[in-house]
Enzyme design. Structure first.
Site, short mmCIF file in Angstrom:
data_model
loop_
_atom_site.label_atom_id
_atom_site.label_comp_id
_atom_site.label_asym_id
_atom_site.label_seq_id
_atom_site.Cartn_x
_atom_site.Cartn_y
_atom_site.Cartn_z
N ARG A 62 -0.30 9.44 -6.33
CA ARG A 62 -0.35 7.94 -6.55
C ARG A 62 -1.48 7.24 -6.24
NH1 ARG A 62 0.79 4.55 -2.19
NH2 ARG A 62 1.55 2.86 -3.64
N LEU A 63 -1.81 6.11 -6.91
CA LEU A 63 -2.90 5.36 -6.11
C LEU A 63 -2.27 3.80 -6.19
CD1 LEU A 63 -5.85 6.07 -8.71
CD2 LEU A 63 -5.71 6.42 -6.19
N ASP A 64 -2.74 3.12 -4.94
CA ASP A 64 -2.30 1.64 -5.05
C ASP A 64 -2.38 0.66 -6.15
OD1 ASP A 64 -1.58 2.43 -2.34
OD2 ASP A 64 -3.46 1.85 -1.64
N GLU A 65 -1.84 -0.12 -6.27
CA GLU A 65 -1.86 -1.10 -7.26
C GLU A 65 -3.23 -1.76 -7.46
OE1 GLU A 65 0.26 -5.14 -8.76
OE2 GLU A 65 0.77 -4.50 -6.98
N SER A 67 -6.09 -0.23 -6.37
CA SER A 67 -6.91 0.92 -6.40
C SER A 67 -7.16 1.41 -8.05
CB SER A 67 -6.66 2.20 -5.77
OG SER A 67 -6.70 1.73 -4.26
#
Length: 214
Positions: A62-65, A67
Site C-alpha cells: 500500500r501507499l498512504d492516501e 503518497s
C-alpha cells in the site's frame, strides 16, 4: 522418480496458474486510497476509479492516501502473499521542508528512532542520498506550499521494511518534514515515465523476480 515427476507437474501447474492471472503496475495519484473497497461513511477515492481492473484485483502492499507512485496489483492472491513474504527494496523520492543536509542523510541511513504502535522503534539501516535535480513528477493533485515560505529539497530513501508512514517519520526525526512522497521502485520494477493515474499490464515473471539483479 514419481515424486520428481509430481514436483515438476506441480511447479508447471503453479506457473500456468500465475500466467492465467493479470498483473499491473500503477502510478497512484495523490488523494487515492490503496484499495478497492472503503466501507466507512466518508467519501474516498479508490483505485477502481482509475482503470477497468478485472474482478478480484488487489493491491500488493500500500501507499498512504497522501503518497504517490508505484503500486503492484494482481488478481492472484498467492502472488500477493509471495511478494509480501519477501524483503523487497522499495525506493522513495521524498521532498522535504528545508535543504536537507548530508548529516541528516547519514542519520537516516544508520537508522533513526520513530514512534510505532505507541512505542519507540529504531529503523533498520537503509540506503539514502541527496537528489540534486528536482524530479519531473508533474504537479501534485494538491498544491505543495509555496516556495516563498522557504526552500525545499529532495532525497532518495530505500527501505525493505514498511512501518506505518515510516519515511515521513524518518525525515521528521532528523528535522526535515516530508512535503511530498513518491515511490519510484519496488525491487527491479521501476515507475519510469508512467504518468500519474496510468496503469500498465505486466508479466507474472516481473513480479516473481522482484529481487533479481539487473
Amino acid at each position: 522418480m514419481l515424486n520428481k515427476i509430481f514436483i515438476i507437474l506441480n511447479v508447471n501447474l503453479q506457473f500456468n496458474l500465475f500466467q492465467m492471472h493479470k498483473h499491473f503496475i500503477l502510478n497512484k495519484p495523490y488523494g487515492y486510497l490503496s484499495q478497492f473497497i472503503y466501507q466507512l461513511k466518508r467519501n474516498k477515492k479508490l483505485l477502481g476509479e482509475l482503470y477497468d481492473f478485472p474482478e478480484g484485483t488487489m493491491a500488493i502492499g500500500r501507499l498512504d492516501e497522501d503518497s504517490e507512485g508505484l503500486i503492484l496489483l494482481t488478481t492472484d492472491g498467492m502472488m500477493s502473499e509471495l511478494v509480501r513474504s519477501k524483503k523487497v527494496d522499495k525506493e522513495y523520492y521524498v521532498q522535504v521542508d528545508g535543504i536537507i543536509t548530508q548529516e541528516a542523510i547519514d542519520k537516516i541511513q544508520n537508522g533513526v528512532e520513530i514512534g510505532f504502535k505507541g512505542s519507540k522503534y529504531k529503523t533498520k539501516p537503509c540506503n539514502a542520498f541527496l537528489i540534486s535535480e528536482v524530479p519531473n513528477f508533474g504537479e501534485r493533485g494538491k498544491k505543495i506550499r509555496d516556495e516563498r515560505h522557504g526552500p525545499t529539497s529532495w532525497a532518495s530513501i530505500t527501505l525493505n521494511e514498511g512501518k506505518f508512514r515510516q519515511v515521513r517519520k524518518m525525515t521528521s526525526a532528523v528535522g526535515f518534514p516530508t512535503l511530498r512522497l513518491v515511490r519510484i521502485r519496488i525491487g527491479n520494477v521501476y515507475l519510469n515515465d508512467l504518468k500519474s493515474g496510468e496503469v500498465n499490464e505486466i508479466a507474472a515473471s516481473q513480479i516473481l523476480n522482484l529481487n533479481s539483479k539487473i
